[in-house]
Design a protein around this motif. Sequence first.
Motif, short mmCIF file in Angstrom:
data_model
loop_
_atom_site.label_atom_id
_atom_site.label_comp_id
_atom_site.label_asym_id
_atom_site.label_seq_id
_atom_site.Cartn_x
_atom_site.Cartn_y
_atom_site.Cartn_z
N ILE A 1 47.91 -35.31 -1.53
CA ILE A 1 47.14 -34.83 -0.36
C ILE A 1 47.94 -33.50 0.62
CG2 ILE A 1 46.11 -35.32 1.89
CD1 ILE A 1 45.71 -38.26 0.74
N ARG A 2 47.08 -32.52 0.83
CA ARG A 2 47.38 -31.45 1.54
C ARG A 2 46.34 -31.26 2.50
NH1 ARG A 2 47.09 -26.78 -1.18
NH2 ARG A 2 45.88 -27.68 -2.86
N CYS A 3 46.72 -31.03 3.74
CA CYS A 3 45.74 -30.84 4.79
C CYS A 3 46.06 -29.58 5.55
CB CYS A 3 45.72 -31.87 5.76
SG CYS A 3 44.51 -31.80 6.97
N VAL B 1 42.39 -29.48 16.82
CA VAL B 1 42.04 -29.59 15.19
C VAL B 1 43.59 -29.06 14.63
CG1 VAL B 1 40.97 -28.24 13.28
CG2 VAL B 1 39.87 -28.86 15.28
N ILE B 2 44.31 -28.31 15.14
CA ILE B 2 45.95 -27.87 14.44
C ILE B 2 46.51 -29.10 14.39
CG2 ILE B 2 47.69 -26.39 14.79
CD1 ILE B 2 45.75 -24.18 15.58
N GLY B 3 46.48 -29.98 15.59
CA GLY B 3 47.34 -31.04 15.88
C GLY B 3 47.08 -31.97 14.97
N LEU B 4 45.60 -32.21 14.63
CA LEU B 4 45.17 -33.24 13.42
C LEU B 4 45.58 -32.86 12.29
CD1 LEU B 4 43.52 -35.68 12.99
CD2 LEU B 4 41.31 -34.27 12.98
N THR B 5 45.40 -31.45 11.87
CA THR B 5 45.93 -31.13 10.60
C THR B 5 47.13 -31.22 10.24
OG1 THR B 5 44.24 -29.42 10.54
CG2 THR B 5 45.75 -28.96 9.18
N GLY C 1 49.91 -28.44 6.23
CA GLY C 1 49.90 -28.29 7.58
C GLY C 1 49.94 -27.32 8.58
N GLU C 2 48.98 -26.18 7.76
CA GLU C 2 48.99 -24.79 8.30
C GLU C 2 47.70 -24.51 8.83
OE1 GLU C 2 51.50 -22.78 8.96
OE2 GLU C 2 52.82 -24.11 8.50
N ALA C 3 47.59 -23.89 9.90
CA ALA C 3 46.37 -23.08 10.42
C ALA C 3 46.25 -21.75 10.02
CB ALA C 3 46.00 -23.33 11.75
N ASN D 1 49.02 -33.62 11.67
CA ASN D 1 49.40 -35.04 11.71
C ASN D 1 48.86 -35.55 10.06
OD1 ASN D 1 48.50 -37.87 11.95
ND2 ASN D 1 49.81 -37.80 13.72
N ILE D 2 47.80 -35.30 9.82
CA ILE D 2 47.30 -35.55 8.48
C ILE D 2 48.37 -35.14 7.49
CG2 ILE D 2 45.49 -35.32 6.65
CD1 ILE D 2 43.57 -35.07 8.91
N ALA D 3 48.84 -33.87 7.28
CA ALA D 3 49.69 -33.22 6.44
C ALA D 3 50.92 -33.93 6.45
CB ALA D 3 49.99 -31.74 6.89
#
Length: 90
Positions: free
Chosen positions: A18-20, A1-5, A78-80, A7-9
Motif C-alpha cells: 500500500i502506498r498513500c 489531509v497531509i497528516g492522514l496521508t 507519504g507525499e503531498a 500516517n496511512i503511508a
Amino acid sequence: VIGLTKNIAATYGRDGKIRCNANAPGGVNTNIGATITEPHPLGAAALPTQALRLPANPTEIARVALFLASDDASFINGEAVKADGGWTAR
C-alpha cells in the motif's frame, strides 16, 4: 489531509503493498469559477503572484493523480504532491 496521508503511508506501507499519497492542487478551471466575484484570492487579482498561469486545466491535475497511481511512482509514499502552478513557490 497531509497528516492522514503520512500516517496511512507509515502504518500500512511497511509491507510494500500500500502506498498513500496526496494530490494537492491549486486553483483549477472548473465551473465553480463562474460564481466567484472580485475581490477573491483565487480571482484575477492573484494572477501576478503565480509562477505559472492559473488556474490549471483539470486534465493537468488528473495527470498528477495518474502518475501517483502508476508504477512510475512505486517508490513515492507519504507525499503531498503540489500541482499549484508555483503558487506556494513564492
